[in-house]
Design a protein around this motif. Structure first.
Motif, PDB file in Angstrom:
ATOM      1  N   UNK A  13     -23.341  20.738  28.861  1.00  0.00           N
ATOM      2  CA  UNK A  13     -22.208  21.128  28.066  1.00  0.00           C
ATOM      3  C   UNK A  13     -21.769  20.004  27.134  1.00  0.00           C
ATOM      4  N   UNK A  14     -21.880  18.780  27.616  1.00  0.00           N
ATOM      5  CA  UNK A  14     -21.445  17.652  26.789  1.00  0.00           C
ATOM      6  C   UNK A  14     -22.207  17.596  25.471  1.00  0.00           C
ATOM      7  N   UNK A  15     -23.489  17.894  25.515  1.00  0.00           N
ATOM      8  CA  UNK A  15     -24.298  17.817  24.304  1.00  0.00           C
ATOM      9  C   UNK A  15     -23.932  18.903  23.294  1.00  0.00           C
ATOM     10  N   UNK A  16     -23.380  19.998  23.773  1.00  0.00           N
ATOM     11  CA  UNK A  16     -22.997  21.097  22.881  1.00  0.00           C
ATOM     12  C   UNK A  16     -21.590  20.919  22.307  1.00  0.00           C
ATOM     13  N   UNK A  17     -20.863  19.919  22.769  1.00  0.00           N
ATOM     14  CA  UNK A  17     -19.484  19.700  22.325  1.00  0.00           C
ATOM     15  C   UNK A  17     -19.393  19.701  20.800  1.00  0.00           C
ATOM     16  N   UNK A  37     -15.832  21.652  35.263  1.00  0.00           N
ATOM     17  CA  UNK A  37     -15.932  20.469  36.105  1.00  0.00           C
ATOM     18  C   UNK A  37     -17.397  20.055  36.158  1.00  0.00           C
ATOM     19  N   UNK A  38     -17.663  18.783  35.926  1.00  0.00           N
ATOM     20  CA  UNK A  38     -19.026  18.285  36.101  1.00  0.00           C
ATOM     21  C   UNK A  38     -19.387  18.371  37.580  1.00  0.00           C
ATOM     22  N   UNK A  39     -20.668  18.429  37.886  1.00  0.00           N
ATOM     23  CA  UNK A  39     -21.117  18.467  39.277  1.00  0.00           C
ATOM     24  C   UNK A  39     -20.576  17.225  39.977  1.00  0.00           C
ATOM     25  N   UNK A  40     -19.820  17.447  41.041  1.00  0.00           N
ATOM     26  CA  UNK A  40     -19.229  16.339  41.782  1.00  0.00           C
ATOM     27  C   UNK A  40     -17.981  15.758  41.147  1.00  0.00           C
ATOM     28  N   UNK A  41     -17.603  16.294  39.983  1.00  0.00           N
ATOM     29  CA  UNK A  41     -16.452  15.743  39.276  1.00  0.00           C
ATOM     30  C   UNK A  41     -15.131  16.311  39.771  1.00  0.00           C
ATOM     31  N   UNK A  42     -14.083  15.564  39.557  1.00  0.00           N
ATOM     32  CA  UNK A  42     -12.745  15.990  39.966  1.00  0.00           C
ATOM     33  C   UNK A  42     -11.845  16.279  38.772  1.00  0.00           C
ATOM     34  N   UNK A  43     -12.316  15.906  37.577  1.00  0.00           N
ATOM     35  CA  UNK A  43     -11.511  16.062  36.371  1.00  0.00           C
ATOM     36  C   UNK A  43     -12.096  17.177  35.505  1.00  0.00           C
ATOM     37  N   UNK A  44     -11.212  18.045  35.010  1.00  0.00           N
ATOM     38  CA  UNK A  44     -11.642  19.120  34.127  1.00  0.00           C
ATOM     39  C   UNK A  44     -12.009  18.536  32.769  1.00  0.00           C
ATOM     40  N   UNK A  45     -13.139  18.953  32.241  1.00  0.00           N
ATOM     41  CA  UNK A  45     -13.611  18.489  30.939  1.00  0.00           C
ATOM     42  C   UNK A  45     -13.422  19.624  29.931  1.00  0.00           C
ATOM     43  N   UNK A  46     -12.626  19.375  28.892  1.00  0.00           N
ATOM     44  CA  UNK A  46     -12.410  20.379  27.850  1.00  0.00           C
ATOM     45  C   UNK A  46     -13.647  20.473  26.955  1.00  0.00           C
TER      46      UNK A  46
END
Length: 132
Positions: free
Chosen positions: A1-5, A35-44
């Motif tokens: 998803x990050x690459x498509x930002x 949420x990234x795998x294992x992540x705790x913070x929501x990524x917009x």
């Protein structure tokens, strides 16, 4: 998803998406976050989604193997592209385009497709095609 930002996320064969992943994708589409795998913070995320399927998604919805709400989210703008076998008049132009690209890439002087090859394309795809 990050690459498509800021761009486009392309989902190929979305009809094959495992049922356990479908609600996660739907949530990401609705919340515009994940949420990234294992992540705790929501990524917009700010992206557009283009999806393809050669499966009948409406039929899969009826069978219960594809979520109706996800189907409606992904089906906002639909482009139906018939298979190439149903657009046989496009085969020779495509073949010529690929020949030109290949010739350029390999630094060869391929300029034409032999008649027997053109005839084979015509025989295997349906009605005869012109040599224009």
């Amino acid at each position: 998803m990050d690459l498509a930002q800021g761009g486009t996320l392309f989902l190929d064969h979305v009809g094959e998406l495992h049922p356990a992943v479908q609600p996660k994708l739907l949530r990401m589409i609705e919340d515009k976050a994940f949420y990234r795998v294992g992540g705790l913070k929501k990524v917009k995320v700010d992206l557009r989604i283009v999806s393809t399927s050669n499966a009948d998604l409406a039929g899969r919805v009826e069978l219960g193997s594809f979520r109706l709400d996800l189907y409606y989210r992904l089906n906002a703008a639909r482009i139906h592209l018939p298979p190439l076998r149903e657009r046989s008049e496009e085969i020779l132009p495509f073949a010529r385009m690929f020949l030109a690209e290949f010739a350029h890439e390999k630094r060869k002087r391929f300029t034409a497709i032999r008649r027997d090859a053109r005839d084979l394309f015509c025989r295997t795809t349906g009605p005869a095609m012109s040599d224009s």
